[in-house]
Design a protein around this motif. Structure first.
Motif, mmCIF file in Angstrom:
data_model
loop_
_atom_site.group_PDB
_atom_site.id
_atom_site.type_symbol
_atom_site.label_atom_id
_atom_site.label_comp_id
_atom_site.label_asym_id
_atom_site.label_seq_id
_atom_site.Cartn_x
_atom_site.Cartn_y
_atom_site.Cartn_z
ATOM 1 N N TRP A 54 0.821 -1.203 0.000
ATOM 2 C CA TRP A 54 0.000 0.000 0.000
ATOM 3 C C TRP A 54 0.853 1.250 0.000
ATOM 4 O O TRP A 54 2.025 1.231 0.368
ATOM 5 N N VAL A 55 0.247 2.317 -0.441
ATOM 6 C CA VAL A 55 0.881 3.623 -0.471
ATOM 7 C C VAL A 55 -0.114 4.616 0.117
ATOM 8 O O VAL A 55 -1.221 4.748 -0.388
ATOM 9 N N PRO A 56 0.247 5.279 1.204
ATOM 10 C CA PRO A 56 -0.688 6.230 1.803
ATOM 11 C C PRO A 56 -0.920 7.442 0.894
ATOM 12 O O PRO A 56 -0.027 7.853 0.159
ATOM 13 N N VAL A 57 -2.124 7.983 0.971
ATOM 14 C CA VAL A 57 -2.447 9.167 0.172
ATOM 15 C C VAL A 57 -1.895 10.405 0.855
ATOM 16 O O VAL A 57 -1.765 10.460 2.082
ATOM 17 N N VAL A 58 -1.542 11.400 0.040
ATOM 18 C CA VAL A 58 -0.864 12.594 0.529
ATOM 19 C C VAL A 58 -1.498 13.834 -0.093
ATOM 20 O O VAL A 58 -1.847 13.834 -1.272
ATOM 21 N N ASP A 59 -1.645 14.881 0.697
ATOM 22 C CA ASP A 59 -1.999 16.215 0.209
ATOM 23 C C ASP A 59 -0.796 17.115 0.453
ATOM 24 O O ASP A 59 -0.144 17.005 1.489
ATOM 25 N N ILE A 60 -0.524 18.003 -0.497
ATOM 26 C CA ILE A 60 0.555 18.974 -0.323
ATOM 27 C C ILE A 60 -0.040 20.366 -0.515
ATOM 28 O O ILE A 60 -0.618 20.646 -1.563
ATOM 29 N N LEU A 61 0.108 21.199 0.511
ATOM 30 C CA LEU A 61 -0.448 22.553 0.484
ATOM 31 C C LEU A 61 0.690 23.560 0.585
ATOM 32 O O LEU A 61 1.766 23.237 1.080
ATOM 33 N N GLU A 62 0.413 24.789 0.173
ATOM 34 C CA GLU A 62 1.409 25.858 0.255
ATOM 35 C C GLU A 62 0.722 27.135 0.684
ATOM 36 O O GLU A 62 -0.373 27.457 0.238
ATOM 37 N N ASP A 63 1.375 27.868 1.571
ATOM 38 C CA ASP A 63 0.956 29.229 1.877
ATOM 39 C C ASP A 63 2.196 30.119 1.812
ATOM 40 O O ASP A 63 3.249 29.676 1.348
ATOM 41 N N GLU A 64 2.096 31.342 2.282
ATOM 42 C CA GLU A 64 3.219 32.261 2.132
ATOM 43 C C GLU A 64 4.407 31.904 3.020
ATOM 44 O O GLU A 64 5.534 32.300 2.746
ATOM 45 N N LYS A 65 4.186 31.088 4.079
ATOM 46 C CA LYS A 65 5.259 30.765 5.011
ATOM 47 C C LYS A 65 5.871 29.379 4.817
ATOM 48 O O LYS A 65 7.041 29.183 5.134
ATOM 49 N N GLU A 66 5.078 28.415 4.323
ATOM 50 C CA GLU A 66 5.565 27.042 4.304
ATOM 51 C C GLU A 66 4.820 26.167 3.303
ATOM 52 O O GLU A 66 3.784 26.549 2.771
ATOM 53 N N TYR A 67 5.385 24.973 3.105
ATOM 54 C CA TYR A 67 4.711 23.884 2.418
ATOM 55 C C TYR A 67 4.279 22.912 3.514
ATOM 56 O O TYR A 67 4.994 22.727 4.505
ATOM 57 N N LEU A 68 3.116 22.308 3.357
ATOM 58 C CA LEU A 68 2.616 21.355 4.336
ATOM 59 C C LEU A 68 2.253 20.064 3.619
ATOM 60 O O LEU A 68 1.467 20.077 2.665
ATOM 61 N N VAL A 69 2.848 18.969 4.062
ATOM 62 C CA VAL A 69 2.554 17.654 3.511
ATOM 63 C C VAL A 69 1.716 16.923 4.547
ATOM 64 O O VAL A 69 2.129 16.786 5.707
ATOM 65 N N LYS A 70 0.524 16.460 4.142
ATOM 66 C CA LYS A 70 -0.351 15.686 5.023
ATOM 67 C C LYS A 70 -0.453 14.279 4.451
ATOM 68 O O LYS A 70 -0.850 14.104 3.304
ATOM 69 N N ALA A 71 -0.096 13.293 5.253
ATOM 70 C CA ALA A 71 -0.166 11.897 4.820
ATOM 71 C C ALA A 71 -1.122 11.141 5.730
ATOM 72 O O ALA A 71 -0.983 11.196 6.954
ATOM 73 N N GLU A 72 -2.085 10.449 5.133
ATOM 74 C CA GLU A 72 -3.025 9.650 5.910
ATOM 75 C C GLU A 72 -2.390 8.306 6.232
ATOM 76 O O GLU A 72 -2.033 7.543 5.335
ATOM 77 N N LEU A 73 -2.247 8.028 7.531
ATOM 78 C CA LEU A 73 -1.602 6.794 7.975
ATOM 79 C C LEU A 73 -2.453 6.095 9.036
ATOM 80 O O LEU A 73 -1.985 5.833 10.152
ATOM 81 N N PRO A 74 -3.692 5.755 8.727
ATOM 82 C CA PRO A 74 -4.531 5.101 9.735
ATOM 83 C C PRO A 74 -3.977 3.729 10.095
ATOM 84 O O PRO A 74 -3.523 2.984 9.237
ATOM 85 N N GLY A 75 -4.007 3.426 11.381
ATOM 86 C CA GLY A 75 -3.545 2.127 11.838
ATOM 87 C C GLY A 75 -2.039 1.982 11.909
ATOM 88 O O GLY A 75 -1.534 0.895 12.157
ATOM 89 N N VAL A 76 -1.307 3.081 11.697
ATOM 90 C CA VAL A 76 0.153 3.035 11.768
ATOM 91 C C VAL A 76 0.580 3.665 13.089
ATOM 92 O O VAL A 76 0.167 4.775 13.414
ATOM 93 N N ALA A 77 1.390 2.944 13.846
ATOM 94 C CA ALA A 77 1.901 3.485 15.104
ATOM 95 C C ALA A 77 2.941 4.566 14.829
ATOM 96 O O ALA A 77 3.699 4.477 13.872
#
Length: 145
Positions: free
Chosen positions: A38-61
């Motif tokens: 499996w490969v977790p899904v990822v969103d990548i966002l940007e604002d004026e200060k930073e890039y933010l990577v959000k990765a869904e990792l349900p069930g992962v410690a």
């Protein structure tokens, strides 16, 4: 009489991919059902200060998640372990994927690799990539002799 069948090239590609993955051992048996890596899904966002990577990792410690930055690449790797059968319970269907994963991304030129931070909350990994300050451009006067 001949019967015409509709040719679907994507079906052939999917079948070939399945055979190759099977031959390479990228599918495994869990309780009698094949489970793909499996490969977790990822969103990548940007604002004026930073890039933010959000990765869904349900069930992962949290201790099974590792974030590294090296040579201009961000890597997120980890593992979601398969829950073993217990107390006489057996699986009738396994649709969730298990195993190791790796996602990697090229860092934007203005990302500050030295200040990357990661947080893990409610099964979502948040990787903050601050932007570097832009070098101020300046005009240089050309002198004519």
């Amino acid at each position: 009489m001949k019967v015409l069948t509709h040719w679907n090239p994507l079906r052939d590609i999917h079948e070939l991919q399945h055979r190759v993955l099977n031959a390479l051992g990228n599918e495994r048996e869990c309780g009698g059902a094949a489970v793909a890596e499996w490969v977790p899904v990822v969103d990548i966002l940007e604002d004026e200060k930073e890039y933010l990577v959000k990765a869904e990792l349900p069930g992962v410690a949290r201790e099974n998640v590792h974030v590294t930055v090296e040579k201009g690449r961000l890597a997120i790797k980890g593992e979601r372990a398969f829950e073993k059968e217990q107390n006489g319970k057996k699986y009738h269907r396994v649709e969730r994927s298990y195993g190791t994963f790796l996602r990697s991304f090229n860092l934007p030129e203005n990302a500050d690799a030295e200040k990357v931070e990661a947080q893990f909350k409610d099964g979502v990994l948040f990787v903050h990539l601050p932007k570097q300050e832009k070098a101020q451009s300046r005009e240089i006067e050309v002198k004519v002799n």
